[in-house]
Design an enzyme around this catalytic site. Structure first.
Site, PDB file in Angstrom:
ATOM      1  N   SER A   1      29.321   7.804 -38.283  1.00 23.93           N
ATOM      2  CA  SER A   1      29.082   9.189 -37.879  1.00 23.93           C
ATOM      3  C   SER A   1      27.627   9.569 -38.013  1.00 23.93           C
ATOM      4  O   SER A   1      26.842   8.898 -38.682  1.00 23.93           O
ATOM      5  CB  SER A   1      29.954  10.118 -38.707  1.00 23.93           C
ATOM      6  N   LYS A   2      27.324  10.661 -37.383  1.00 23.46           N
ATOM      7  CA  LYS A   2      25.983  11.201 -37.403  1.00 23.46           C
ATOM      8  C   LYS A   2      25.540  11.439 -38.841  1.00 23.46           C
ATOM      9  O   LYS A   2      24.365  11.310 -39.163  1.00 23.46           O
ATOM     10  CB  LYS A   2      26.022  12.528 -36.636  1.00 23.46           C
ATOM     11  N   ARG A   3      26.507  11.763 -39.682  1.00 20.82           N
ATOM     12  CA  ARG A   3      26.179  12.030 -41.083  1.00 20.82           C
ATOM     13  C   ARG A   3      25.648  10.788 -41.797  1.00 20.82           C
ATOM     14  O   ARG A   3      24.960  10.894 -42.794  1.00 20.82           O
ATOM     15  CB  ARG A   3      27.386  12.622 -41.828  1.00 20.82           C
TER      16      ARG A   3
ATOM     17  N   GLY B   1      23.434   9.147 -40.794  1.00 22.98           N
ATOM     18  CA  GLY B   1      21.990   9.200 -40.580  1.00 22.98           C
ATOM     19  C   GLY B   1      21.482   8.273 -39.503  1.00 22.98           C
ATOM     20  O   GLY B   1      20.393   8.451 -38.994  1.00 22.98           O
TER      21      GLY B   1
END
Ligand code: GLU
Length: 470
Positions: A246-248, A250
């Site tokens: 996920s985008k989380r 990074g």
């Protein structure tokens, strides 16, 4: 003719999973001499990010996926940006209202909240039962409303997905979704159907999150008397067995990997194989080869785990294959960043590094030796493997300097070892440390002398000699 589309929302970021969806749609279209269409799904204005469309277009270009129709290039089915198609959706919503497949809903946020607080899991069709006259009066009075899809209360629907097989959903598990929001904009649930039909999409390739809502879309196709597309849903790319990449994390974006120094085609090649099996045991494949081998039956039903180490390895194959010129050009910005203004032959440095980096940011670590010389610890001469000591360095330094002056430096170093009755590795170690002050260098002493130039090499060794004699 086969027509596929990539339909990203402009969030300012192209997730690696989104890029892979685009890739499969592209490969499938090209394999079948079809068209690949780019459509921007920007009906959620709250998520709008400035410049996001440019990011998507530039990412597709870098990835080597040329789209046949879409924003900028145009085409016969435009506009290709959903916010510019508002009237089209309203027109079809009107048809659905007339046929009873949709209805106006005036329920307030408060009513919906109370409904859910009282245990409702989906909208209760309250406004379906309003009279035509009441609906007209309330619209005329300017009351805000949405248009909802009228889903049958009983029965089931089955459709075929090319990856997952037959999917059956019970209508009672489906909600009367909003098709048109109170601002007149369509939702994804509506716009995807209208656009896929009007744009002549034959194969709908998208994420598995839409697998179970597809029966709702099929009801819309049926209500409008349209043929359904072939459905191909894709499993997500995972970070590990439990979590999606996920985008989380990074670094799930295509640009993130480019910034890390991966080459665009290496990324494309790697993600192509992450969820699709070419059944030919090949791992390194050009775009033309990917197109040639692509087929839906190689798509995996299970999700795949992203392995950056593997992508690095694949990238290194592409790095090695670059022409010396291309590698040098690609490396220049990294020299600028990690080791600027050194008095060395940067072109030669590129020659040394091309086979030693997997991704371009590895240059940082591989070029760190350039800063090692000043004040390096003389204990570096001590090497367990070669059994060298500082004393040995002190004893050999003059001879090493002489060897460096010789026309054939390597031969001179070799005969030095012979003369002293020690191992060649011992001489080479001492020579290299005296030149660089670094235990790890791309190449040995001979390469280092070539990189610095002989004068600089001798200057360095003289400095070391003075330090050893102190
Ligand atoms: N805009 C949707 C998304 O970004 C596209 C889904 C589709 O391909 O239909 O998830």
């Amino acid at each position: 003719m086969v027509r596929t589309r990539f339909a990203p929302s402009p969030t300012g970021y192209l997730h690696i999973g989104g890029l892979r969806t685009a890739l499969y749609a592209y490969l499938f279209a090209k394999k079948n001499n079809g068209k690949f269409i780019l459509r921007i799904e920007d009906t959620d204005r709250t998520r709008e990010v400035k410049g996001a469309v440019d990011i998507i277009i530039s990412a597709l270009e870098k990835a080597g996926m040329h789209y046949d129709e879409g924003p900028i290039v145009g085409g016969d089915c435009g506009p290709y940006v959903q916010s510019e198609r508002k009237q089209i959706y309203l027109e079809y919503a009107q048809k659905l209202l007339e046929s009873g497949d949709a209805y106006c809903c005036f329920c307030t946020k408060e009513r919906l909240e109370t409904m859910h607080e009282n245990g409702a899991t989906k909208y209760d069709k309250h406004c379906l039962h309003l009279s035509k006259a009441e609906v007209q009066a309330r619209i005329a009075a300017g009351e805000p409303y949405v248009i909802r899809q009228n889903i049958p209360e009983t029965g089931t629907s089955t459709y075929h997905d090319e990856v997952f097989g037959d999917i059956t959903v019970d209508f009672k598990d489906l909600e009367d979704n909003i098709l048109i929001k109170s601002d007149g904009m369509p939702t994804y649930n509506f716009a995807n159907v209208i656009d896929d039909h009007l744009m002549g999409i034959t194969h709908c390739i998208r994420g598995v999150e839409y697998l179970m809502s597809t029966p709702k879309y099929n009801l819309l196709y049926d209500a409008l008397g349209w043929e359904r597309p072939v459905y191909i849903h894709l499993q997500p790319i995972m970070r590990d067995a439990q979590h999606k990449l996920s985008k989380r994390d990074g670094d799930a974006g295509f640009e993130d990997f480019l910034n890390k120094g991966f080459l665009p085609h290496a990324i494309v090649n790697y993600i192509a194989l992450l969820g699709w099996n070419p059944k030919n045991d090949r791992e390194k494949m050009s775009m033309a080869e990917l197109i040639e081998s692509f087929s839906i039956d190689g798509l995996q039903k299970s999700s795949s785990i992203f392995d950056e180490t593997k992508m690095r390895w694949l990238n290194s194959l592409y790095v090695k294959e670059m022409s010396a010129d291309d590698f040098h050009k690609a490396a220049l910005p990294y020299y600028e960043k990690y080791c600027p203004d050194k008095n060395i032959d940067y072109r030669y440095l590129s020659e040394l590094l091309q086979t030693r980096v997997e991704i371009l940011t590895d240059i940082k670590e591989r070029a760190a030796f350039l800063d090692a010389f000043d004040d390096f610890d003389l204990d570096l001469f001590v090497n367990k493997k070669w059994k060298t000591t500082v004393d040995m360095a002190r004893e050999l330094i003059d001879d090493c300097i002489e060897c460096t002056k010789a026309d054939d430096m390597n031969a001179a170093l070799e005969s030095l070892a012979e003369k002293r009755g020690i191992k060649k590795g011992q001489v080479l170690w001492i020579h290299r440390i005296a030149l660089t002050g670094a235990a790890a260098t791309p190449g040995g002493g001979a390469e280092m002398v070539k990189l610095f130039g002989r004068d600089e090499a001798l200057r360095r060794m003289t400095v070391v000699k003075a330090r050893l004699e102190k």
